[in-house]
Design a protein around this motif. Structure first.
Motif, PDB file in Angstrom:
ATOM      1  N   ALA A 189       0.828  -1.208   0.000  1.00  0.00           N
ATOM      2  CA  ALA A 189       0.000   0.000   0.000  1.00  0.00           C
ATOM      3  C   ALA A 189       0.861   1.257   0.000  1.00  0.00           C
ATOM      4  O   ALA A 189       0.558   2.236  -0.698  1.00  0.00           O
ATOM      5  CB  ALA A 189      -0.931  -0.009   1.211  1.00  0.00           C
ATOM      6  N   PHE A 190       1.951   1.236   0.763  1.00  0.00           N
ATOM      7  CA  PHE A 190       2.845   2.396   0.783  1.00  0.00           C
ATOM      8  C   PHE A 190       3.480   2.615  -0.590  1.00  0.00           C
ATOM      9  O   PHE A 190       3.575   3.761  -1.067  1.00  0.00           O
ATOM     10  CB  PHE A 190       3.930   2.195   1.841  1.00  0.00           C
ATOM     11  N   ASN A 220       3.736   5.687  -5.653  1.00  0.00           N
ATOM     12  CA  ASN A 220       3.705   5.660  -7.110  1.00  0.00           C
ATOM     13  C   ASN A 220       2.527   6.439  -7.693  1.00  0.00           C
ATOM     14  O   ASN A 220       2.552   6.806  -8.870  1.00  0.00           O
ATOM     15  CB  ASN A 220       3.646   4.212  -7.606  1.00  0.00           C
ATOM     16  N   ASN A 221       1.504   6.655  -6.892  1.00  0.00           N
ATOM     17  CA  ASN A 221       0.324   7.397  -7.350  1.00  0.00           C
ATOM     18  C   ASN A 221       0.102   8.626  -6.475  1.00  0.00           C
ATOM     19  O   ASN A 221      -1.031   8.941  -6.100  1.00  0.00           O
ATOM     20  CB  ASN A 221      -0.914   6.498  -7.312  1.00  0.00           C
ATOM     21  N   ALA A 222       1.192   9.305  -6.149  1.00  0.00           N
ATOM     22  CA  ALA A 222       1.113  10.418  -5.204  1.00  0.00           C
ATOM     23  C   ALA A 222       0.207  11.534  -5.717  1.00  0.00           C
ATOM     24  O   ALA A 222      -0.570  12.122  -4.947  1.00  0.00           O
ATOM     25  CB  ALA A 222       2.513  10.961  -4.921  1.00  0.00           C
ATOM     26  N   LEU A 223       0.275  11.840  -7.017  1.00  0.00           N
ATOM     27  CA  LEU A 223      -0.547  12.924  -7.556  1.00  0.00           C
ATOM     28  C   LEU A 223      -2.027  12.569  -7.525  1.00  0.00           C
ATOM     29  O   LEU A 223      -2.872  13.415  -7.195  1.00  0.00           O
ATOM     30  CB  LEU A 223      -0.102  13.252  -8.982  1.00  0.00           C
ATOM     31  N   ALA A 259      -5.817   1.549  -8.700  1.00  0.00           N
ATOM     32  CA  ALA A 259      -4.369   1.502  -8.899  1.00  0.00           C
ATOM     33  C   ALA A 259      -3.873   0.063  -9.018  1.00  0.00           C
ATOM     34  O   ALA A 259      -3.031  -0.258  -9.866  1.00  0.00           O
ATOM     35  CB  ALA A 259      -3.665   2.221  -7.746  1.00  0.00           C
ATOM     36  N   ILE A 260      -4.400  -0.826  -8.189  1.00  0.00           N
ATOM     37  CA  ILE A 260      -3.994  -2.232  -8.254  1.00  0.00           C
ATOM     38  C   ILE A 260      -4.490  -2.871  -9.547  1.00  0.00           C
ATOM     39  O   ILE A 260      -3.799  -3.706 -10.153  1.00  0.00           O
ATOM     40  CB  ILE A 260      -4.525  -2.987  -7.022  1.00  0.00           C
ATOM     41  N   ASN A 295       6.394  -1.291  -9.887  1.00  0.00           N
ATOM     42  CA  ASN A 295       6.373  -0.457 -11.082  1.00  0.00           C
ATOM     43  C   ASN A 295       5.359   0.650 -10.941  1.00  0.00           C
ATOM     44  O   ASN A 295       4.355   0.530 -10.283  1.00  0.00           O
ATOM     45  CB  ASN A 295       6.056  -1.301 -12.322  1.00  0.00           C
ATOM     46  N   ARG A 296       5.622   1.723 -11.607  1.00  0.00           N
ATOM     47  CA  ARG A 296       4.787   2.920 -11.488  1.00  0.00           C
ATOM     48  C   ARG A 296       3.553   2.793 -12.354  1.00  0.00           C
ATOM     49  O   ARG A 296       3.601   2.306 -13.459  1.00  0.00           O
ATOM     50  CB  ARG A 296       5.590   4.157 -11.919  1.00  0.00           C
TER      51      ARG A 296
END
Length: 378
Positions: free
Chosen positions: A238-239, A244-247, A322-323, A376-377
């Motif tokens: 999760a972290f 990777n999806n901070a924005l 995201a997942i 991976n991002r």
């Protein structure tokens, strides 16, 4: 005086203009991510519409917590009266505590914090399991039956250790805050300005750490509900997904929280307006302010409870989204779980592959096995 008022208004106008320009530019720059937030709001509304009992989860949790708190107070009173009773000179009965009773108070306090956090974590895991069950469902026209019962069953069968670990971490952070608060009260009026500032800074840092850990725990519960991994693995994944999806996370939290705040304000204003209309027909009432303030407070409390649940569902959907992007690629072998509107929005759909999928892949909910999240991002 008029010149000072004019200068004050001019300064306010300039400040408001600068803030408005910054917000407009930020909205234009992050428009795609804000649109993603709107899409997640749409999906959250659809899920809550298909599973309306999710809205009652805060109520059940509050009832369970209320019974536990009553039990805790009863035990606390028993501890407070445990010992030898004697009558003082003022004809008052006091209890001389037995050895070890004072330490039992701290044990009882830790039990209160941990159990309360455990019950709240169970609620989060239940909601996460139900939302995950709805999101990762191939047949979008027919939502899964009894997702809440499915989530509760998985919670009691597989994930009690996960919520126990997560709640214990929050307890470890809250205990130092309570100790610092106790020290601050004991030294009130005795400590210097430097010591008071140091204690306040420590309490502020612990508060920020607790907020961050709560958010990480919530996403870890979502990862656990999806992948079935243990708490540490889910927290790590999760972290990584949050980084990777901070924005996207920032857009959902900022813009989404702003919309939910507007919703709370709307509920409060609508309730107060209704109260004014009702009180308008009772001219014999001389004091309106206090009843309206009470009504406004309870309106905000109810709106906060239900809109916080909506916010939690949106955060869970963001993690699921995201997942989904990380695990699948939209091909016939690994099709996305998201609905078509979200795929159209992202521009990542492969409609030919979707139309040519075999019936086996289309009807098999286990066609894509979700593994622990990679690095991976997205």
């Amino acid at each position: 005086s008029d010149k000072e008022s004019t200068k004050a208004l001019l300064g306010f106008a300039i400040t408001a203009t600068i803030v408005s320009v910054i917000l407009i530019l930020q909205t234009l720059v992050m428009w795609k991510r804000i649109s993603l937030t709107i899409q997640l709001f749409r999906i959250a509304s659809k899920i809550l519409g298909s599973v309306p009992l999710l809205m009652l989860q805060p109520l059940w949790t509050f009832i369970i917590l209320a019974f536990f708190w009553m039990y805790w107070v009863t035990v606390l009173l028993s501890l407070g009266t445990a010992g030898k009773a004697y009558v003082t000179a003022d004809n008052q009965v006091e209890y001389w505590p037995l050895s070890g009773i004072r330490y039992m108070w701290w044990y009882h306090l830790i039990g209160l914090i941990w159990t309360s956090e455990f019950l709240l974590a169970c609620q989060q895991m239940t909601i996460a399991g139900a939302v995950v069950c709805c999101y990762f469902n191939r047949d979008k026209k027919h939502p899964p039956s009894n997702p809440i019962l499915t989530a509760i069953s998985k919670l009691f069968n597989y994930h009690l250790g996960t919520v126990a670990k997560g709640s214990f971490i929050i307890t470890l952070v809250r205990i130092p805050r309570i100790v610092l608060l106790y020290i601050h009260d004991c030294l009130k009026g005795k400590e210097g300005a430097c010591a008071r500032c140091l204690v306040n800074c420590c309490m502020c840092c612990l508060w920020c750490l607790e907020k961050c850990l709560r958010y990480l725990n919530q996403n870890a519960y979502t990862a656990t509900a999806i992948n079935g991994t243990d708490f540490c693995t889910s927290a790590r994944d999760a972290f990584a997904m949050i980084v990777n999806n901070a924005l996207n996370v920032a857009a959902v939290n900022c813009f989404g929280d702003f919309l939910l705040l507007l919703g709370k304000v709307f509920v409060m204003c609508f309730t107060v307006f209704g109260g004014l209309v009702v009180f308008n027909y009772h001219r014999d009432l001389n004091i309106w302010v206090i009843p309206l303030l009470i009504v406004c407070f309870f309106a905000y409390l109810v709106a906060h409870c239900f809109l916080s649940l909506f916010e939690m569902v949106v955060d869970i959907l963001l993690m699921c989204y995201a997942i989904d992007l990380t695990t699948n690629d939209g091909s016939a072998e690994k099709p996305y779980f998201m609905d078509k509107q979200l795929m159209e929005f992202m521009g990542k759909s492969q409609w030919k592959a979707e139309r040519n999928r075999s019936d086996k892949v289309e009807n098999n909910g286990d066609a894509t096995e979700l593994q622990p999240i990679g690095e991976n991002r997205v």
